[in-house]
Design a protein around this motif. Structure first.
Motif, PDB file in Angstrom:
ATOM      1  N   GLY A   1      -3.757   1.425  -3.660  1.00 20.14           N
ATOM      2  CA  GLY A   1      -4.627   1.880  -2.591  1.00 20.14           C
ATOM      3  C   GLY A   1      -5.398   0.744  -1.969  1.00 20.14           C
ATOM      4  O   GLY A   1      -5.095  -0.432  -2.190  1.00 20.14           O
TER       5      GLY A   1
ATOM      6  N   SER B   1      -1.960   3.103  -8.764  1.00 22.98           N
ATOM      7  CA  SER B   1      -1.899   3.511  -7.366  1.00 22.98           C
ATOM      8  C   SER B   1      -2.308   2.341  -6.475  1.00 22.98           C
ATOM      9  O   SER B   1      -3.423   1.820  -6.598  1.00 22.98           O
ATOM     10  CB  SER B   1      -2.829   4.698  -7.111  1.00 22.98           C
ATOM     11  OG  SER B   1      -2.822   5.067  -5.741  1.00 22.98           O
TER      12      SER B   1
ATOM     13  N   ARG C   1      -5.143  -3.388  -2.545  1.00 20.53           N
ATOM     14  CA  ARG C   1      -4.770  -4.267  -1.427  1.00 20.53           C
ATOM     15  C   ARG C   1      -5.834  -5.349  -1.223  1.00 20.53           C
ATOM     16  O   ARG C   1      -5.495  -6.522  -1.006  1.00 20.53           O
ATOM     17  CB  ARG C   1      -4.577  -3.468  -0.140  1.00 20.53           C
ATOM     18  CG  ARG C   1      -3.994  -4.308   0.986  1.00 20.53           C
ATOM     19  CD  ARG C   1      -3.821  -3.510   2.278  1.00 20.53           C
ATOM     20  NE  ARG C   1      -3.070  -4.285   3.250  1.00 20.53           N
ATOM     21  CZ  ARG C   1      -3.571  -5.269   4.000  1.00 20.53           C
ATOM     22  NH1 ARG C   1      -4.846  -5.597   3.859  1.00 20.53           N
ATOM     23  NH2 ARG C   1      -2.814  -5.917   4.853  1.00 20.53           N
TER      24      ARG C   1
ATOM     25  N   ALA D   1       0.835  -1.199   0.000  1.00 24.46           N
ATOM     26  CA  ALA D   1       0.000   0.000   0.000  1.00 24.46           C
ATOM     27  C   ALA D   1       0.870   1.251   0.000  1.00 24.46           C
ATOM     28  O   ALA D   1       1.845   1.339   0.749  1.00 24.46           O
ATOM     29  CB  ALA D   1      -0.923  -0.014   1.209  1.00 24.46           C
ATOM     30  N   GLY D   2       0.526   2.184  -0.868  1.00 21.34           N
ATOM     31  CA  GLY D   2       1.281   3.422  -1.001  1.00 21.34           C
ATOM     32  C   GLY D   2       2.183   3.453  -2.217  1.00 21.34           C
ATOM     33  O   GLY D   2       2.627   4.526  -2.635  1.00 21.34           O
ATOM     34  N   ALA D   3       2.458   2.281  -2.798  1.00 19.14           N
ATOM     35  CA  ALA D   3       3.292   2.224  -4.001  1.00 19.14           C
ATOM     36  C   ALA D   3       2.521   2.794  -5.193  1.00 19.14           C
ATOM     37  O   ALA D   3       1.286   2.825  -5.211  1.00 19.14           O
ATOM     38  CB  ALA D   3       3.720   0.801  -4.280  1.00 19.14           C
ATOM     39  N   SER D   4       3.257   3.225  -6.192  1.00 20.87           N
ATOM     40  CA  SER D   4       2.619   3.751  -7.397  1.00 20.87           C
ATOM     41  C   SER D   4       3.558   3.581  -8.579  1.00 20.87           C
ATOM     42  O   SER D   4       4.746   3.316  -8.414  1.00 20.87           O
ATOM     43  CB  SER D   4       2.260   5.236  -7.227  1.00 20.87           C
ATOM     44  OG  SER D   4       3.428   6.016  -7.016  1.00 20.87           O
TER      45      SER D   4
END
Length: 359
Positions: free
Chosen positions: A263, A261, A267, A235-238
């Protein structure tokens, strides 16, 4: 005794002549390695008749085309010192009895077993005949999510703290070499069970030997034995890696917006996929998630997974149409990328090509 808790995923298999389809239609191409020869010889394998197998309780499914990997297991039984053929045959019967009567499978789950005494036995009926033919294989029950695309080899014993016997290991190498030659597989297409499922199998010590096993197989069939290496996304990767992951999840049936994204929705999709394929469930896309999500793609494929490949190629400066259709232009782009990445330039997006694309 080691078992796979689910023999296959509902709706995962549709058989075509020379190919397997999955999800929304991407091609799992059983393309042989260019120039690969199907060896006439090979190790001695005792068939089901030799060790006194019971008939399967239902017809064994024979799949058109070749598998795309070999998965190594241990039986999680005692490291016995009876190395006789009789002991190997007794093990084969015991495994079949357990898997049919307790697990309620139609037959033995794995394709082959290598005993402590280095005797090789056929597991599921039809495994040896299809291996000798080199153009088909049988559906198995040794690794959730991989039972229609992988040859499963059990190794008698428990290898969490000790290595297999040298004779047993040599027999395993010989069997895998034969499987690779018959099906046109490369040495890096050898894995351990825990690369896909949340399990201790094939034990810490045997799993640690997988790189050496690949190298020893490559010494006989040639090629670079280095296996795929996957990024870890949470989570948080893009970015493009996340878009690739999202495309692969969509290919596998997730309802997900491909926006690059990672998000809450991504997840949740990762968690659902991990649960379905019996991977470690943590919502983080690591080795097991990637290994289960990717499948070989070749010219003629279509779907979200193809779009992922095309988007990766464009991101790397290779001009292709991003249309979800694996045509000649996409194949040329894949060949170009493979050449630049020092991969076999065959135009097939196998696991190692996938891993280099998302590296």
């Amino acid at each position: 005794m080691h078992t796979d808790p689910t023999s296959s995923l509902p709706g995962r298999r549709a058989v075509l002549v020379g190919a397997l389809t999955l999800g929304t239609g991407a091609l799992l191409s059983p393309v042989l390695t260019p120039g690969a020869a199907r060896a006439a010889g090979g190790p001695v394998v005792a068939g089901t008749d030799a060790w006194g197998a019971r008939p399967a309780s239902s017809p064994v499914t024979v799949l058109a085309g070749v598998p795309d990997k070999v998965i190594v297991h241990h039986t999680a039984t005692a490291n016995v010192t009876d190395y006789s053929q009789a002991a190997a045959f007794s093990l084969a019967r015991a495994m079949q009895t357990y898997q049919m009567d307790t697990e309620h499978w139609i037959d033995t789950g794995q394709h082959f077993t290598v005993s402590r005494g280095a005797h090789i036995t056929e597991g599921r009926h039809g495994s040896l005949a299809t291996l000798l033919g080199g153009t088909q294989h049988v559906e198995s029950a040794h690794c959730t999510g991989q039972n229609t695309v992988a040859i499963g080899i059990e190794n008698e014993g428990t290898y969490s703290t000790v290595d297999p016997r040298s004779a047993q290991y040599a027999a395993l190498v010989g069997l895998i070499v034969h499987v690779c030659r018959q099906y046109g597989l490369r040495a890096y297409q050898v894995y351990g069970h825990r690369d896909f499922n949340n399990t201790e199998c094939p034990g810490d010590r045997l799993h640690a030997l997988i790189p050496q096993l690949r190298a020893d197989v490559a010494a006989q069939i040639g090629g670079d034995p280095a296996g795929p290496v996957w990024p870890v996304l949470a989570a948080g990767a893009s970015g493009e890696k996340v878009r690739t992951l999202q495309h692969l999840l969509v290919q596998r049936g997730a309802s997900l917006t491909v926006d690059g994204s990672f998000g809450p929705a991504t997840r949740s999709a990762v968690t659902a996929f991990q649960t379905a394929v019996n991977a470690g469930v943590d919502g983080v896309a690591g080795n097991q998630t990637w290994s289960q999500a990717v499948a070989p793609l070749a010219q003629g494929a279509s779907g979200s997974a193809v779009t992922a490949v095309q988007s990766q190629l464009v991101a790397r400066g290779i001009t292709v149409a991003v249309d979800g259709s694996f045509g000649p232009g996409t194949r040329a782009g894949v060949v170009s990328f493979q050449g630049s990445a020092s991969l076999p330039a065959d135009g097939v997006v196998d696991a190692r090509t996938w891993s280099r694309l998302v590296a």
